[in-house]
Each structure stands twice: as C-alpha cells, then as structure tokens.
Design a protein around this motif. Structure first.
Motif, PDB file in Angstrom:
ATOM      1  N   VAL A 193       0.850  -1.193   0.000  1.00  0.00           N
ATOM      2  CA  VAL A 193       0.000   0.000   0.000  1.00  0.00           C
ATOM      3  C   VAL A 193       0.883   1.239   0.000  1.00  0.00           C
ATOM      4  O   VAL A 193       1.796   1.361   0.824  1.00  0.00           O
ATOM      5  N   PHE A 194       0.610   2.149  -0.933  1.00  0.00           N
ATOM      6  CA  PHE A 194       1.275   3.447  -0.969  1.00  0.00           C
ATOM      7  C   PHE A 194       0.418   4.469  -0.222  1.00  0.00           C
ATOM      8  O   PHE A 194      -0.780   4.612  -0.510  1.00  0.00           O
ATOM      9  N   LEU A 195       1.026   5.201   0.720  1.00  0.00           N
ATOM     10  CA  LEU A 195       0.381   6.352   1.354  1.00  0.00           C
ATOM     11  C   LEU A 195       1.013   7.602   0.771  1.00  0.00           C
ATOM     12  O   LEU A 195       2.212   7.836   0.956  1.00  0.00           O
ATOM     13  N   VAL A 196       0.244   8.404   0.057  1.00  0.00           N
ATOM     14  CA  VAL A 196       0.788   9.558  -0.667  1.00  0.00           C
ATOM     15  C   VAL A 196       0.576  10.840   0.130  1.00  0.00           C
ATOM     16  O   VAL A 196      -0.535  11.152   0.559  1.00  0.00           O
ATOM     17  N   ALA A 197       1.660  11.597   0.313  1.00  0.00           N
ATOM     18  CA  ALA A 197       1.594  12.919   0.938  1.00  0.00           C
ATOM     19  C   ALA A 197       2.255  13.916   0.004  1.00  0.00           C
ATOM     20  O   ALA A 197       3.318  13.653  -0.552  1.00  0.00           O
ATOM     21  N   GLY A 198       1.626  15.072  -0.178  1.00  0.00           N
ATOM     22  CA  GLY A 198       2.164  16.048  -1.110  1.00  0.00           C
ATOM     23  C   GLY A 198       2.786  17.251  -0.463  1.00  0.00           C
ATOM     24  O   GLY A 198       3.589  17.947  -1.061  1.00  0.00           O
ATOM     25  N   ALA A 199       2.419  17.535   0.794  1.00  0.00           N
ATOM     26  CA  ALA A 199       2.909  18.720   1.488  1.00  0.00           C
ATOM     27  C   ALA A 199       2.928  18.421   2.977  1.00  0.00           C
ATOM     28  O   ALA A 199       2.403  17.405   3.430  1.00  0.00           O
ATOM     29  N   ARG A 200       3.515  19.312   3.757  1.00  0.00           N
ATOM     30  CA  ARG A 200       3.633  19.071   5.199  1.00  0.00           C
ATOM     31  C   ARG A 200       2.284  18.743   5.853  1.00  0.00           C
ATOM     32  O   ARG A 200       2.206  17.809   6.653  1.00  0.00           O
ATOM     33  N   PRO A 201       1.202  19.489   5.575  1.00  0.00           N
ATOM     34  CA  PRO A 201      -0.085  19.130   6.192  1.00  0.00           C
ATOM     35  C   PRO A 201      -0.527  17.713   5.827  1.00  0.00           C
ATOM     36  O   PRO A 201      -1.177  17.036   6.629  1.00  0.00           O
ATOM     37  N   ASN A 202      -0.185  17.264   4.616  1.00  0.00           N
ATOM     38  CA  ASN A 202      -0.514  15.901   4.221  1.00  0.00           C
ATOM     39  C   ASN A 202       0.221  14.883   5.085  1.00  0.00           C
ATOM     40  O   ASN A 202      -0.318  13.830   5.450  1.00  0.00           O
ATOM     41  N   LEU A 203       1.476  15.166   5.397  1.00  0.00           N
ATOM     42  CA  LEU A 203       2.247  14.238   6.225  1.00  0.00           C
ATOM     43  C   LEU A 203       1.613  14.075   7.604  1.00  0.00           C
ATOM     44  O   LEU A 203       1.678  13.009   8.213  1.00  0.00           O
ATOM     45  N   MET A 204       0.977  15.126   8.092  1.00  0.00           N
ATOM     46  CA  MET A 204       0.307  15.033   9.390  1.00  0.00           C
ATOM     47  C   MET A 204      -0.937  14.156   9.316  1.00  0.00           C
ATOM     48  O   MET A 204      -1.365  13.583  10.315  1.00  0.00           O
ATOM     49  N   LYS A 205      -1.513  14.046   8.115  1.00  0.00           N
ATOM     50  CA  LYS A 205      -2.667  13.159   7.923  1.00  0.00           C
ATOM     51  C   LYS A 205      -2.223  11.724   7.674  1.00  0.00           C
ATOM     52  O   LYS A 205      -2.876  10.770   8.106  1.00  0.00           O
TER      53      LYS A 205
END
Length: 365
Positions: free
Chosen positions: A4-16
């Motif tokens: 499973v890939f968990l995709v984050a695009g920006a710092r707020p995404n990393l927090m999710k």
C-alpha cells in the motif's frame, strides 16, 4: 504480502498520513510505504520533523515542488507512474486536496490500481479554489471514500457515489492531534524558541495566514493586517509567518505592530504547544478549523467559505470573511467562548486510522 502506498504532497498531508502509517506498524500481510511528492519545497524537512510526527522519512521522495499548477501536477504524474510501474502497489491511499492528491489518484487509476481517498466528500462550493477542483476530481475516480463528517457522505451520495463505498471513519488529523498532545511533556518543550515568550505574555491569540486570496491582494491584506493590529492592542498575537505572507507584506509595504509576534514556520508540535492554550485562533487554514474544534479553542476563519461545516455547526469556529470590520467583530464574539468544553463529534476520537485499516484490509482481501 499486499503493498500500500500512502501519498503525501505537502507538510499538512504528512500530518494526515502519519497516524495511518503508525496504525499499520503491527498489521500482518501489509507492506505500507510512504510516498512524499515534495509538492511544497521545505528546507525544514529534516529528520527532526519526522521524529516530531513519530514516523520515519518517506521511502520515496520525488521533490516535485516547482512550477505552475499544470507543471507541478504533470511532473508528479510522470514520476509517480514510473514508481507505480516499478513497485506495483496493490492500493494507493491519497489524503486531502493538494495537487499531488489529484495527480497520484489519476495516475493510479489509469494503471488499474485502486484508490482510497481520505477526507473524501469535503466541499466548499468555491470553484476558484484549486483545492476544490482537486477534491472533486479525486472523488470522481476513487474506489473507496473515507469521510470525516456527515456532510462528506451527503455530498458524495448527491454526486452519485455508491453508498457501499463510503465509510465514515472520523478524522485522521484528530488522531495526529491527540497523539501529539500526549507527547508535549516538559522535556519536549524546553528547547522551543517560543516557550519564554508564551510564559512571559500569558494571555494571547494565535494566528496563521497564507492563502493567496488573503495575501496577494494589497487592499485585502491591508484590511486584514489593520484588524489584526487592532486586536493585538488588547490581546498579543503569536504568528508563525508563512513565507508567502512575509514576501507579500514586504512587497506591499504592510507591517504588523509590535504586539504581533512573528516566528519562522514552526514544527507541528511547537505550533500545537502555542495554539492549544490560546484565547482564540485566527486562521485561513483548513486543518486548524478542525483541530481547534477538537480541543474547544475558539476559531475565527478568515475566509468566505469552508469545506468543513461541522466546525461551524458545533460553535467553535466562525466564518469572518475577509473584511477587517468582520474580523474584529467575530474575534470579539469568539473571545466570549474561551474555556468552553470541546464538542463531541462522531469519530473524532483518535481512532480514525484504525477504522480506515479495517476497511482497507477487507478490501485487499
């Protein structure tokens, strides 16, 4: 073993993404990997940042941060397609509403890889917001939809989504919030640059502001800053200033009074250390509307609309628009609510990520 890939695009995404990744650590039969597209270049993306979130650095980091919306989206799609073809994930999980959310979901689906969207169904109704377009396109092609509030489900059903693919799981931002509130011990905050100022001034407000609609127009920015300076006469404001805001204030020759204390961008936990004890939070962010609601901190949102209406309905958040007069009035009203208990919202309990994985494991099996 399912990948499973968990995709984050920006710092707020990393927090999710962080709480979803943490919840996968003890799962059997799943290899969970984080993909960071680097949509917003940030020199502070150090190991300390990831330790702050209690996660490792992402295995894949694209560094696609520059260019227009189209250039950025295209670059992410090209890089992510190559990555998917080499790594062959069984499922792609995207979060939120940034350009990488759209780019990676479209790319995955064209490769016949299922997509799950966390924070699905949120709508502001404002098609001038790039985020609104990203949300709608992503939801138009996703296989699974994870919602944070009832409005998300209602919007998705109205748009023709199958009810069996929509799951109200709660809010992963609140998972991350509660996880980090518990980690703010004396040994953690001792070195924070803001600690002495917080202790010295006692009573204060906290603010963030970065949206182009608020900072790229001279007249709008001047009106907002004038209102904030007026508020700061009675209530000092703490402001970790966004680079875009700092740049535009200098460009327009707009300045804060000495009672507005600015900082460079802070880590998630240091920002939390400040705003959790604020009398009021003034923001144009999406995530802070939710986080302040979860802790019962009054919030004044400097926007004309919100994709998170539950924060308004529960009474912790208010839309002030962008006029200085409205910001002053709504801040005065919000200060009357300081100290009220946090409202209870279904699923905002710190366990949304666990519910997400239950659905994902059933889907993958």
């Amino acid at each position: 073993m399912k990948k499973v890939f968990l995709v984050a695009g920006a710092r707020p995404n990393l927090m999710k993404v962080a709480p979803i990744f943490r919840a996968a650590r003890d799962l059997e039969g799943v290899e969970c990997q984080m993909v960071y597209t680097g949509q917003h270049y940030d020199r502070q993306m150090s190991q300390v940042f990831f330790e702050d979130l209690d996660i490792p650095k992402p295995k894949f980091n694209m560094g696609k941060s520059t260019g227009t919306h189209a250039e950025q989206t295209g670059a992410i799609m090209i890089a992510f397609e190559k990555m998917c073809m080499e790594e062959k994930p069984d499922l792609v999980v995207v979060v939120g509403d940034v350009n990488s959310t759209l780019a990676c979901s479209v790319t995955a689906r064209k490769l016949h890889i299922p997509v799950a969207h966390v924070e699905a169904g949120l709508r502001s109704g404002d098609m001038d917001m790039p985020e609104e377009i990203n949300r709608m396109v992503t939801d138009s092609i996703s296989n699974l939809f994870f919602t944070t509030e009832d409005h998300g489900r209602e919007n998705l059903l109205r748009e023709g989504k199958d009810a069996d693919t929509i799951f109200h799981v709660g809010n992963v931002m609140i998972d991350n919030l509660f996880h980090n509130v518990d980690r703010l011990g004396p040994e953690v905050v001792a070195d924070y640059q803001s600690r002495e100022l917080k202790e010295k001034i006692g009573r204060y407000g906290f603010m963030t502001m970065h949206r182009p609609s608020n900072v790229d127009n001279r007249e709008v920015l001047e009106g907002i800053v004038e209102a904030l300076n007026k508020i700061a006469e009675d209530l000092p404001l703490l402001f970790p200033i966004h680079p875009r805001t700092e740049k535009m204030m200098a460009h327009f020759g707009v300045s804060f009074s000495e009672n507005v204390h600015t900082f460079p961008p802070l880590s998630f936990r240091e920002s939390l250390f400040l705003w959790k004890d604020a009398q009021v939070v003034i923001t144009d962010s999406g995530g802070l509307q939710e986080e302040t609601t979860a802790l019962g901190v009054p919030c004044v949102t400097v926007r004309k609309n919100t994709e998170r209406p539950v924060t308004i309905e529960k009474g912790t958040n208010v839309l002030a628009g962008i006029s200085g007069e409205n910001i002053l009035r709504e801040t005065e009203n919000a200060l009357k609510k300081t100290g009220n208990p946090a409202p209870k919202i279904d699923g905002w309990d710190g366990h949304a990520s666990e519910r997400i994985w239950k659905v994902l494991l059933d889907f993958l099996s």
